[in-house]
Design an enzyme around this catalytic site. Structure first.
Site, PDB file in Angstrom:
ATOM      1  N   ASP A 192       0.802  -1.160  -0.205  1.00 56.95           N
ATOM      2  CA  ASP A 192       0.085  -0.098  -0.192  1.00 56.95           C
ATOM      3  C   ASP A 192       1.028   1.285   0.000  1.00 56.95           C
ATOM      4  O   ASP A 192       2.062   1.018  -0.128  1.00 56.95           O
ATOM      5  CB  ASP A 192      -0.918   0.008   1.237  1.00 56.95           C
TER       6      ASP A 192
ATOM      7  N   HIS B 182     -12.572  -0.625  -7.900  1.00 54.77           N
ATOM      8  CA  HIS B 182     -13.683   0.190  -8.028  1.00 54.77           C
ATOM      9  C   HIS B 182     -13.439   1.912  -7.479  1.00 54.77           C
ATOM     10  O   HIS B 182     -14.391   2.607  -7.788  1.00 54.77           O
ATOM     11  CB  HIS B 182     -14.833  -0.071  -6.840  1.00 54.77           C
TER      12      HIS B 182
HETATM   13  C1  SAM Z   1     -10.917   1.021  -0.089  1.00 56.83           C
HETATM   14  S1  SAM Z   1      -9.362   0.711   0.318  1.00 56.83           S
HETATM   15  C2  SAM Z   1      -9.154  -0.958   0.453  1.00 56.83           C
HETATM   16  C3  SAM Z   1      -8.225  -1.649   1.481  1.00 56.83           C
HETATM   17  C4  SAM Z   1      -8.163  -2.943   1.721  1.00 56.83           C
HETATM   18  N1  SAM Z   1      -7.907  -3.535   0.246  1.00 56.83           N
HETATM   19  C5  SAM Z   1      -9.708  -3.713   2.277  1.00 56.83           C
HETATM   20  O1  SAM Z   1     -10.192  -3.921   1.276  1.00 56.83           O
HETATM   21  O2  SAM Z   1      -9.910  -3.428   3.374  1.00 56.83           O
HETATM   22  C6  SAM Z   1      -8.228   1.114  -0.938  1.00 56.83           C
HETATM   23  C7  SAM Z   1      -6.536   1.141  -0.669  1.00 56.83           C
HETATM   24  O3  SAM Z   1      -5.920   1.346  -1.823  1.00 56.83           O
HETATM   25  C8  SAM Z   1      -4.804   2.180  -1.492  1.00 56.83           C
HETATM   26  N2  SAM Z   1      -4.341   2.806  -2.530  1.00 56.83           N
HETATM   27  C9  SAM Z   1      -4.615   4.011  -2.992  1.00 56.83           C
HETATM   28  N3  SAM Z   1      -3.837   4.446  -4.005  1.00 56.83           N
HETATM   29  C10 SAM Z   1      -2.798   3.570  -3.944  1.00 56.83           C
HETATM   30  C11 SAM Z   1      -1.753   3.243  -4.796  1.00 56.83           C
HETATM   31  N4  SAM Z   1      -1.372   4.309  -5.763  1.00 56.83           N
HETATM   32  N5  SAM Z   1      -0.768   2.441  -4.521  1.00 56.83           N
HETATM   33  C12 SAM Z   1      -1.061   1.501  -3.752  1.00 56.83           C
HETATM   34  N6  SAM Z   1      -2.082   1.392  -2.843  1.00 56.83           N
HETATM   35  C13 SAM Z   1      -3.133   2.688  -3.076  1.00 56.83           C
HETATM   36  C14 SAM Z   1      -5.442   3.015  -0.305  1.00 56.83           C
HETATM   37  O4  SAM Z   1      -4.282   3.636   0.638  1.00 56.83           O
HETATM   38  C15 SAM Z   1      -6.254   1.889   0.356  1.00 56.83           C
HETATM   39  O5  SAM Z   1      -5.669   1.431   1.472  1.00 56.83           O
END
Ligand code: SAM
Length: 363
Positions: free
Chosen positions: A229, A267
């Site tokens: 992440d 999403h």
């Molecule tokens: C809606 S959350 C989902 C978290 C986890 N997968 C869950 O279902 O509990 C989306 C995740 O994507 C991560 N994220 C956003 N942009 C990102 C990037 N460019 N590279 C890696 N992770 C990213 C956010 O920090 C966040 O933790």
């Protein structure tokens, strides 16, 4: 409007009722929020038997002069399926005493503090005023041309930017996602463990603070699991023998692995961004012959079917994405196009997670 006959009269009144029902659709969610804040599910659970209204009122941390209103709160929540009314044990049912009490339903059990799979944190984060306020600005956002989404129109910044500045919001988002991770991991481990069987390595992209990762890594000690992440999200998080936390940006680099996993990540992104991310995944994972795959845990929109509650919930989530991020919920056709555009050879959908599915995509 001239009312010609009984039929048009009834259509008029049904339409009025339909509109008014929608005006107050939020009553169920806000009433449930109130019940959670007052710990009503926990209080009824601790009671150990159907709990009469007077027993509930006595146990509630409320101004006792307001006791009369508890019945109305409970009535709407019984109607909404969160509590049921049951007969009290006969000894209590003598004349002059209450004969009925409230019990929990499977839905309110999922809101208990002691329930390992409780999803209260997820429910509460959706109803946080910071998340709710953008709904007031949906039409304003549709008219203007300078904000990414209604959240930005309302708060002047994107949700992830605000979360970085607001530790309380950041914590409640993480707790909400963690509660979902526990539940989803538990269902997967009980009903479709095969998804991970035989895999040597997985990178969970956008895995957040890693609750889902911890459950899967523990269940598969021979699987090398990376929870990937943004650096600020995974900073300071401790892994285990087969779980590590790696900081990075999925648009720049994805660690080499046999398989990648996205749970509730794609999403958040539009189609072009998803294709870009998936193409990067294809470069990072093994070939199909060597067990390479992308595992996606997301919604697959049901076909149009009026009255279908699953579809309605999925459409709610689609609108939530619209207010908050820049992605959307996708139908099978939408997913298939993304996989095709990112040059994957095929996919399989396992509809094993209620409103969500597990999708395996093959290079
Ligand atoms: C809606 S959350 C989902 C978290 C986890 N997968 C869950 O279902 O509990 C989306 C995740 O994507 C991560 N994220 C956003 N942009 C990102 C990037 N460019 N590279 C890696 N992770 C990213 C956010 O920090 C966040 O933790």
């Amino acid at each position: 409007m001239a009312l010609q006959n009984d039929e048009s009269f009834s259509v008029l009144l049904d339409s009025q009722a339909h509109i008014l029902n929608h005006a107050y659709s939020f009553v169920r969610s806000m009433s449930l929020k109130c019940a959670i804040e007052l710990e009503i599910p926990d209080i009824i659970n601790r009671h150990g038997a159907p709990m009469s209204l007077s027993e509930l009122v006595d146990a509630l941390p409320i101004n006792k002069e307001r006791s009369q209103y508890v019945y109305r709160l409970m009535r709407i929540l019984v109607h909404a399926g969160f509590f049921v009314i049951q007969s009290l044990p006969t000894t209590k049912g003598v004349d002059g005493e209450e004969r009925e009490g409230y019990s929990l339903t499977p839905s309110s059990r999922l809101l208990l503090k002691d329930e390992a799979l409780n999803i209260t944190p997820l429910f509460l984060v959706f109803l946080d005023p910071i998340m709710m306020d953008p709904w007031q600005n949906m039409s304003k956002w549709l008219r203007n041309d300078n904000d990414v989404n209604p959240f930005q129109t309302t708060h002047g910044k994107m949700a992830y930017e605000l979360a970085v500045e607001d530790p309380k919001l950041y914590q409640s988002i993480n707790e909400g996602m963690a509660s979902d991770g526990r539940l989803v991991a538990s269902v997967i481990l009980q009903h479709c463990k095969g998804i991970f069987e035989g895999l040597a390595s997985v990178v969970d992209i956008g895995g957040g603070t890693g609750t889902f990762a911890k459950y899967i890594a523990e269940a598969f000690p021979n699987l090398s699991y990376i929870n990937f992440d943004l650096p600020q999200v995974v900073k300071g998080l401790e892994g285990s023998k087969n779980l590590s936390f790696v900081g990075g940006d999925m648009f720049e680099t994805i660690p080499k692995t046999q398989a990648v996993l996205f749970k509730w990540v794609l999403h958040n992104w539009n189609d072009e961004e998803c294709v870009e991310i998936l193409k990067r995944c294809k470069e990072a994972i093994s070939t199909k012959e060597n067990g390479g795959k992308v595992i996606i845990i997301e919604m697959v929109l049901k076909d149009e079917e009026s009255g279908n509650k699953t579809l309605e919930t999925q459409l709610f989530f689609d609108m939530f994405e619209l207010t908050l991020a820049k992605g959307r919920q996708r139908s099978e056709k939408d997913w298939a196009k993304l996989f095709h555009d990112a040059c994957f050879s095929g996919y399989k959908i396992y509809p094993v997670l209620g409103i969500r599915s597990v999708i395996e995509v093959y290079p």
